[in-house]
Design an enzyme around this catalytic site. Structure first.
Site, mmCIF file in Angstrom:
data_model
loop_
_atom_site.group_PDB
_atom_site.id
_atom_site.type_symbol
_atom_site.label_atom_id
_atom_site.label_comp_id
_atom_site.label_asym_id
_atom_site.label_seq_id
_atom_site.Cartn_x
_atom_site.Cartn_y
_atom_site.Cartn_z
ATOM 1 C CG LEU A 39 -1.939 -1.125 1.333
ATOM 2 C CD1 LEU A 39 -2.701 -1.030 2.638
ATOM 3 C CD2 LEU A 39 -2.887 -1.109 0.156
ATOM 4 C CE LYS A 75 8.945 -0.416 -0.427
ATOM 5 N NZ LYS A 75 9.780 -1.189 -1.394
ATOM 6 N N GLY A 76 7.779 4.148 2.992
ATOM 7 C CA GLY A 76 8.403 5.387 3.427
ATOM 8 C C GLY A 76 9.639 5.113 4.243
ATOM 9 C CG HIS A 95 8.670 6.071 9.829
ATOM 10 N ND1 HIS A 95 9.644 6.432 10.722
ATOM 11 C CD2 HIS A 95 7.983 7.203 9.549
ATOM 12 C CE1 HIS A 95 9.554 7.721 10.973
ATOM 13 N NE2 HIS A 95 8.552 8.212 10.272
ATOM 14 N N GLY A 96 9.199 2.367 6.996
ATOM 15 C CA GLY A 96 8.929 0.991 6.642
ATOM 16 C C GLY A 96 7.906 0.892 5.524
ATOM 17 C CB VAL A 105 1.694 0.329 4.801
ATOM 18 C CG1 VAL A 105 0.321 0.009 5.366
ATOM 19 C CG2 VAL A 105 2.407 1.329 5.698
ATOM 20 C CE LYS A 156 1.077 2.838 9.789
ATOM 21 N NZ LYS A 156 1.249 4.106 10.543
ATOM 22 C CG ASP A 201 4.943 13.818 10.011
ATOM 23 O OD1 ASP A 201 5.174 14.870 9.379
ATOM 24 O OD2 ASP A 201 5.227 12.688 9.557
#
Length: 468
Positions: free
Chosen positions: A61, A63-64, A66-67, A69, A84, A175
């Site tokens: 779904l 990606k960033g 932090h990881g 999804v 996540k 954020d």
């Protein structure tokens, strides 16, 4: 395809969660129950692995930093969720610790967790949002949302942030941005991604947190050190989000000059050029006062001095008023379209009167219809317009009164909250008669009770509270 966003390429810091146990041991207030409808579940890693088809690219779904999804079909409990998967260097303990303590319908809430047995990575299972992010709606290629949806999104997000700020202990999100606002199956907005959030009273958080964190373009310029942190940092980010909702422009967009939405919007707001702020794809709203209030509120939220910014309770109340006005005016136009036939856009004539640029009236007996596009309408100074119609044969009149005007006098005479109403009256006509609906009340029947024309005349300007 819906997804749960973890877009944080521009995040500049993460929170250290080592000292959170001291903050999380505080007992919550008894008068504020969690009211969590779903119990937090510890899933087995094998269940999550199979429900995501081995964390395949087809279920990815987002990606960033932090990881990643993934969409998970949890068939054994008949639920679709989002999983996540954190990077080894960026664990999800902080988000899990915060979401496990709170629940709110305007948040993307926690459903459960799992631990990968080999690499010991944490997997956080949260609600699945099928309609993407607010960022996609505002900046994507699809049809942009209208003003009613935009103002509703803003109210819902304000409610979410206020809930965080009034929790015990308070939570500072750090954020807030459009890509962290997700849209659920009922097309309501939810606040997501608590990876940078801090939970605890400000004095304690300032000691335990790492250097300032957030996303460029939304980051509070006053937040330069841990000692500068407060809930007003979230208020600044929320103000940027409001400007983004109004204008359809990104917080930072190098295709414009100046690229910062704040540097572009605030001077226009100060000079009263509110319509210049509107997303050109949808134009300004029917109610100019709603736009003015929303724009001024955004300007107050992004003030350079944090102490001068409003609290989220005030922000939410202002946005609720804007949403009610926007929805009411929009429904009034739709109702008039259905009752009279095809009615053109309302064009402001002055602050108290609006005219119908084009209208269509029919005769029920002979079925004849005449178009009067461009017909001349003249104001008589007390909120009335007079026009001639070939199909009607005699003069007809249309009277408009602003919603705030009627509400104010209902409040004064009844001591209550009042009833919103807009009046449209068509006299001397068999085929049209009197037009009224749930939000359109016959002016003639209320004239004696409120004495609006006699009491007010043209003095309509003093009823609106100035938000400057």
């Amino acid at each position: 395809m819906g997804y749960l966003s973890c877009n944080a390429e521009s995040a500049i810091a993460t929170c250290d969660s080592q000292n959170w146990e001291l903050l999380l041991n505080k007992k919550p207030r008894k008068n504020k129950p969690n009211n969590r409808p779903i119990k937090i579940t510890e899933f087995s890693y094998s269940d999550l692995h199979s429900s995501t088809n081995g964390f395949s690219a087809g279920n990815l779904l987002g990606k960033g930093s932090h990881g990643s999804v993934y969409k998970a079909h949890l068939r054994h409990i008949k639920l679709i969720a989002a999983v996540k998967v954190a990077k080894q260097t960026s664990p999800n303990e902080n988000e899990f610790e915060i979401l496990s303590k709170i629940y709110h319908p305007r948040l993307v809430n926690l459903l459960g967790f799992a631990i990968e047995p080999i690499r010991k990575r944490n997997l956080v299972v949260v609600e699945y949002m099928p309609n993407g992010s607010l960022h996609d709606l505002l900046h994507g290629p699809g049809k942009p949302p209208g003003w009613v949806k935009r103002t509703r999104f803003a109210v819902q997000l304000a409610r979410a942030v206020q809930f965080l700020h009034t929790s015990n202990p308070p939570i500072i999100h750090r954020d807030i941005k459009s890509s962290n606002v997700l849209i659920d199956s009922r097309f309501n907005s939810r606040l997501n991604d608590f990876g940078l959030a801090l939970r605890g009273h400000v004095e304690d958080v300032r000691i335990s947190c790492t250097p300032p964190a957030g996303t460029l373009g939304y980051l509070d310029p006053c937040y330069l050190a841990p000692g500068d942190l407060s809930t007003k940092s979230d208020v600044f980010s929320f103000g940027i989000l409001i400007l983004e909702i109004i204008s359809g422009r990104k917080a930072i967009d190098v295709n414009y000059s100046p690229p910062s939405v704040v540097d572009w919007a605030v001077p226009a707001i100060k000079s009263g050029e509110f319509e210049e702020l509107c997303d050109p794809r949808i134009g300004p709203p029917v109610d100019a006062e709603s736009l003015r209030r929303m724009a001024i509120l955004a300007a107050r939220c992004v003030r350079s001095t944090a102490a001068k910014r409003p609290g989220m309770a005030e922000v939410m109340e202002c946005l609720k008023c804007v949403y009610r006005r926007t929805k009411s005016r929009n429904q009034g136009c739709i109702s008039l379209n259905r009752r009279v036939g095809r009615v053109g856009e309302y064009e402001p004539l002055d602050e108290s009167v609006e005219l119908v640029r084009s209208s269509r009236a029919g005769n029920r007996k002979n079925g004849k219809v005449s178009n009067d596009a461009g017909v001349e309408m003249v104001s008589n100074g007390i909120g009335e317009l007079v026009r001639k119609s070939k199909s009607i044969g005699t003069a007809s009149e249309i009277k408009f009164l602003p919603l705030d005007l009627v509400n104010d006098h209902v409040n004064k005479r009844r001591g209550g909250s009042g009833v919103k109403m807009t009046t449209v009256r068509l006299n001397k006509s068999r085929s049209v008669g009197i037009v009224q609906s749930r939000r359109m009340v016959n002016f003639g029947k209320r004239l004696e009770e409120f004495k609006l024309l006699e009491d007010l005349g043209e003095n309509f300007k003093g009823d609106v509270k100035d938000l400057d």
